[in-house]
Every structure is written in structure tokens, then in C-alpha cells.
Write a protein that holds these residues in place. Structure first.
Motif, PDB file in Angstrom:
ATOM      1  N   TRP A  31      15.709 -51.417 -13.484  1.00  0.00           N
ATOM      2  CA  TRP A  31      16.200 -52.865 -13.935  1.00  0.00           C
ATOM      3  C   TRP A  31      15.728 -53.818 -13.308  1.00  0.00           C
ATOM      4  O   TRP A  31      14.871 -54.624 -13.611  1.00  0.00           O
ATOM      5  N   SER A  32      15.251 -53.575 -11.906  1.00  0.00           N
ATOM      6  CA  SER A  32      14.739 -54.532 -10.946  1.00  0.00           C
ATOM      7  C   SER A  32      13.315 -54.590 -11.328  1.00  0.00           C
ATOM      8  O   SER A  32      12.869 -56.071 -11.390  1.00  0.00           O
ATOM      9  N   ALA A  33      12.470 -53.893 -11.707  1.00  0.00           N
ATOM     10  CA  ALA A  33      10.835 -53.901 -12.204  1.00  0.00           C
ATOM     11  C   ALA A  33      11.043 -54.533 -13.622  1.00  0.00           C
ATOM     12  O   ALA A  33      10.128 -55.458 -13.715  1.00  0.00           O
ATOM     13  N   THR A  34      11.857 -54.301 -14.345  1.00  0.00           N
ATOM     14  CA  THR A  34      11.600 -54.818 -15.745  1.00  0.00           C
ATOM     15  C   THR A  34      12.256 -56.379 -15.812  1.00  0.00           C
ATOM     16  O   THR A  34      12.021 -57.132 -16.758  1.00  0.00           O
ATOM     17  N   SER A  35      13.300 -56.715 -14.812  1.00  0.00           N
ATOM     18  CA  SER A  35      13.665 -57.687 -15.012  1.00  0.00           C
ATOM     19  C   SER A  35      13.075 -59.096 -14.129  1.00  0.00           C
ATOM     20  O   SER A  35      13.702 -60.279 -14.216  1.00  0.00           O
ATOM     21  N   HIS A  36      12.109 -58.590 -13.686  1.00  0.00           N
ATOM     22  CA  HIS A  36      11.280 -59.621 -12.839  1.00  0.00           C
ATOM     23  C   HIS A  36      11.055 -60.674 -13.784  1.00  0.00           C
ATOM     24  O   HIS A  36      11.133 -61.870 -13.023  1.00  0.00           O
ATOM     25  N   ALA A  37      10.612 -60.674 -15.029  1.00  0.00           N
ATOM     26  CA  ALA A  37      10.035 -62.019 -15.636  1.00  0.00           C
ATOM     27  C   ALA A  37      11.572 -62.977 -15.797  1.00  0.00           C
ATOM     28  O   ALA A  37      11.175 -64.269 -15.708  1.00  0.00           O
ATOM     29  N   SER A  38      12.686 -62.563 -15.580  1.00  0.00           N
ATOM     30  CA  SER A  38      13.878 -63.312 -15.853  1.00  0.00           C
ATOM     31  C   SER A  38      14.283 -63.745 -14.546  1.00  0.00           C
ATOM     32  O   SER A  38      15.130 -64.773 -14.182  1.00  0.00           O
ATOM     33  N   TRP A  90      26.342 -57.286  -6.075  1.00  0.00           N
ATOM     34  CA  TRP A  90      26.522 -58.661  -5.736  1.00  0.00           C
ATOM     35  C   TRP A  90      25.626 -59.762  -5.965  1.00  0.00           C
ATOM     36  O   TRP A  90      24.084 -59.225  -5.797  1.00  0.00           O
ATOM     37  N   LEU A  91      25.753 -60.565  -6.463  1.00  0.00           N
ATOM     38  CA  LEU A  91      24.769 -61.905  -6.519  1.00  0.00           C
ATOM     39  C   LEU A  91      25.426 -62.995  -5.681  1.00  0.00           C
ATOM     40  O   LEU A  91      26.485 -63.319  -5.782  1.00  0.00           O
ATOM     41  N   THR A  92      24.598 -63.193  -4.487  1.00  0.00           N
ATOM     42  CA  THR A  92      25.100 -64.251  -3.230  1.00  0.00           C
ATOM     43  C   THR A  92      24.024 -64.720  -2.812  1.00  0.00           C
ATOM     44  O   THR A  92      22.969 -64.700  -3.009  1.00  0.00           O
ATOM     45  N   ASP A  93      24.346 -65.610  -1.752  1.00  0.00           N
ATOM     46  CA  ASP A  93      23.398 -66.301  -0.854  1.00  0.00           C
ATOM     47  C   ASP A  93      22.548 -67.345  -1.686  1.00  0.00           C
ATOM     48  O   ASP A  93      21.439 -67.415  -1.616  1.00  0.00           O
ATOM     49  N   MET A 126      26.341 -75.787 -13.300  1.00  0.00           N
ATOM     50  CA  MET A 126      26.591 -74.761 -14.252  1.00  0.00           C
ATOM     51  C   MET A 126      25.882 -73.827 -14.904  1.00  0.00           C
ATOM     52  O   MET A 126      25.932 -72.576 -14.931  1.00  0.00           O
ATOM     53  N   PRO A 127      24.635 -74.255 -15.135  1.00  0.00           N
ATOM     54  CA  PRO A 127      23.619 -73.165 -15.721  1.00  0.00           C
ATOM     55  C   PRO A 127      23.437 -71.920 -14.218  1.00  0.00           C
ATOM     56  O   PRO A 127      23.118 -70.819 -14.696  1.00  0.00           O
ATOM     57  N   VAL A 128      23.785 -72.173 -13.267  1.00  0.00           N
ATOM     58  CA  VAL A 128      23.705 -71.154 -12.136  1.00  0.00           C
ATOM     59  C   VAL A 128      24.517 -69.933 -12.746  1.00  0.00           C
ATOM     60  O   VAL A 128      24.299 -68.765 -12.653  1.00  0.00           O
ATOM     61  N   SER A 129      25.984 -70.490 -13.072  1.00  0.00           N
ATOM     62  CA  SER A 129      26.853 -69.421 -13.388  1.00  0.00           C
ATOM     63  C   SER A 129      26.426 -68.600 -14.691  1.00  0.00           C
ATOM     64  O   SER A 129      26.301 -67.481 -14.871  1.00  0.00           O
ATOM     65  N   LEU A 130      25.774 -69.284 -15.677  1.00  0.00           N
ATOM     66  CA  LEU A 130      25.270 -69.015 -17.191  1.00  0.00           C
ATOM     67  C   LEU A 130      24.286 -68.024 -16.533  1.00  0.00           C
ATOM     68  O   LEU A 130      24.315 -66.671 -17.214  1.00  0.00           O
ATOM     69  N   HIS A 131      22.989 -68.375 -16.041  1.00  0.00           N
ATOM     70  CA  HIS A 131      22.038 -67.422 -15.434  1.00  0.00           C
ATOM     71  C   HIS A 131      22.740 -66.061 -14.829  1.00  0.00           C
ATOM     72  O   HIS A 131      22.011 -65.291 -14.956  1.00  0.00           O
ATOM     73  N   SER A 132      23.525 -66.455 -13.961  1.00  0.00           N
ATOM     74  CA  SER A 132      24.089 -65.272 -12.990  1.00  0.00           C
ATOM     75  C   SER A 132      24.771 -64.217 -14.066  1.00  0.00           C
ATOM     76  O   SER A 132      24.507 -63.097 -13.755  1.00  0.00           O
ATOM     77  N   LYS A 133      25.506 -64.760 -14.890  1.00  0.00           N
ATOM     78  CA  LYS A 133      26.366 -63.947 -15.969  1.00  0.00           C
ATOM     79  C   LYS A 133      25.243 -63.089 -16.865  1.00  0.00           C
ATOM     80  O   LYS A 133      25.385 -61.946 -17.050  1.00  0.00           O
ATOM     81  N   ALA A 134      24.117 -63.799 -17.116  1.00  0.00           N
ATOM     82  CA  ALA A 134      23.024 -63.221 -17.915  1.00  0.00           C
ATOM     83  C   ALA A 134      22.273 -61.802 -17.116  1.00  0.00           C
ATOM     84  O   ALA A 134      22.135 -60.971 -17.594  1.00  0.00           O
ATOM     85  N   VAL A 135      22.272 -62.205 -15.791  1.00  0.00           N
ATOM     86  CA  VAL A 135      21.660 -61.103 -15.043  1.00  0.00           C
ATOM     87  C   VAL A 135      22.610 -60.089 -14.992  1.00  0.00           C
ATOM     88  O   VAL A 135      22.008 -58.946 -15.014  1.00  0.00           O
ATOM     89  N   ILE A 136      23.611 -60.249 -14.842  1.00  0.00           N
ATOM     90  CA  ILE A 136      24.738 -59.231 -14.620  1.00  0.00           C
ATOM     91  C   ILE A 136      24.710 -58.293 -15.799  1.00  0.00           C
ATOM     92  O   ILE A 136      24.697 -57.041 -15.802  1.00  0.00           O
TER      93      ILE A 136
END
Length: 171
Positions: A31-38, A90-93, A126-136
């Protein structure tokens, strides 16, 4: 914000029954390798034996600045810890660049800021939350899919020609 750290954090433990730690780690790494674009994630040194994958990632937020639209980079850390039959992420820092320095996102949401400024920042980020949820969502989908492994060639394939039910079509 997490009560114990006072940091913006997204975390969850997910059951993945009957899936080995090795397989879960391979899925997280894939997942880490393929999610690099986003995520623009850069994998940190591996801790495979401990079942921990750490990446530093970046999202770009388009915001209205004094001169028009600007792209605000927000850096954050993704941690995935795998164990037999479960994983936790965890998505943090979260940090943003201001005046050449990296500042914790929480500094823009602190209760010590004037209420109007804090509310404006909450809306702006607010987009931080939306982006984070998409990553999850992407991570969870990848953790459900088995890692694609190349199929091994059948060493007996050349000898199965002409035998019904042994690899050749029946007539």
C-alpha cells in the motif's frame, strides 16, 4: 485531538483474523508503495521484525492567501503496526510550514488563539481531515487484499499435453 498527546491523530486497531503478521506487513508495504502519488510518502528505515512500518507523508492544501491561491504543504507521519490477526494505524505529527519553520498543526488550533482566528483555522484545515480519511480508506482496502504473488510455472506442463483433464481441452 488525542486526549493524551494533544495532537491531531487518527488511529484505529483493525482485526484481520487468520492473516499472518508477515502477510499484513507485505500488504502495508505494498500500500505504501502504491499510495505514493496521493501521499508523497517516504518510507523510513524498516522495522519488519517488529512489524512496524513508518512513513513521512505530505498533502498539499489549496488555500486562499494574500496574493491568491497558494498550495500549503502539510507533512504528517503514517505508522502501521502489524501483529498476527490485527493491525493498528496512526496518522499523526501534522506540521505546516510558516515563515521557514515547521509548526505543529495544533498550534493553529490552540485554545489560546483568539476565537475568530481559531474558527477560521478550523475551517481552513478541514481538508486535512478529508485527506486523512481518504488515506485511511485506501490503507484499509489494501489491507483486505492479499498480496499478488507470481504464479509458479507447472514443471509438468510439457508432459500434460493430450491427457484429458490434465491441462489440455477435452474434445
Amino acid at each position: 485531538m488525542a486526549a493524551n498527546t494533544q495532537k491531531v491523530t487518527y488511529t484505529e486497531e483493525v482485526l484481520a483474523e487468520e492473516i499472518s503478521q508477515t502477510e499484513l506487513y507485505a500488504r502495508a508495504k505494498g500500500w505504501s508503495a502504491t499510495s505514493h502519488a496521493s501521499t508523497h510518502a517516504v518510507l523510513q528505515p524498516e522495522k519488519k521484525q517488529a512489524g512496524v512500518l513508518v512513513a513521512r507523508a505530505k498533502m498539499l492544501l489549496t488555500m486562499v492567501g494574500p496574493g491568491g491561491l497558494v498550495e500549503q504543504p502539510i507533512w504528517y507521519t503514517i505508522i502501521v503496526r502489524v501483529q498476527q490477526g490485527r493491525y493498528r494505524y496512526w496518522l499523526t505529527d501534522y506540521q505546516l510550514a510558516r515563515a521557514g519553520k515547521l509548526l505543529p498543526l495544533e498550534s493553529q488550533l490552540a485554545p489560546t488563539l483568539p476565537q475568530q482566528e481559531r474558527q477560521a483555522n478550523e475551517t481552513r484545515f478541514m481538508p486535512v481531515s478529508l485527506h486523512s480519511k481518504a488515506v485511511i480508506i485506501g490503507l484499509q482496502a489494501a489491507m483486505r487484499k492479499p498480496v499478488a504473488r507470481p504464479k509458479k510455472a507447472d514443471p509438468l506442463a510439457p508432459y500434460k499435453v493430450g491427457f484429458p483433464g490434465a491441462g489440455s481441452p477435452q474434445r
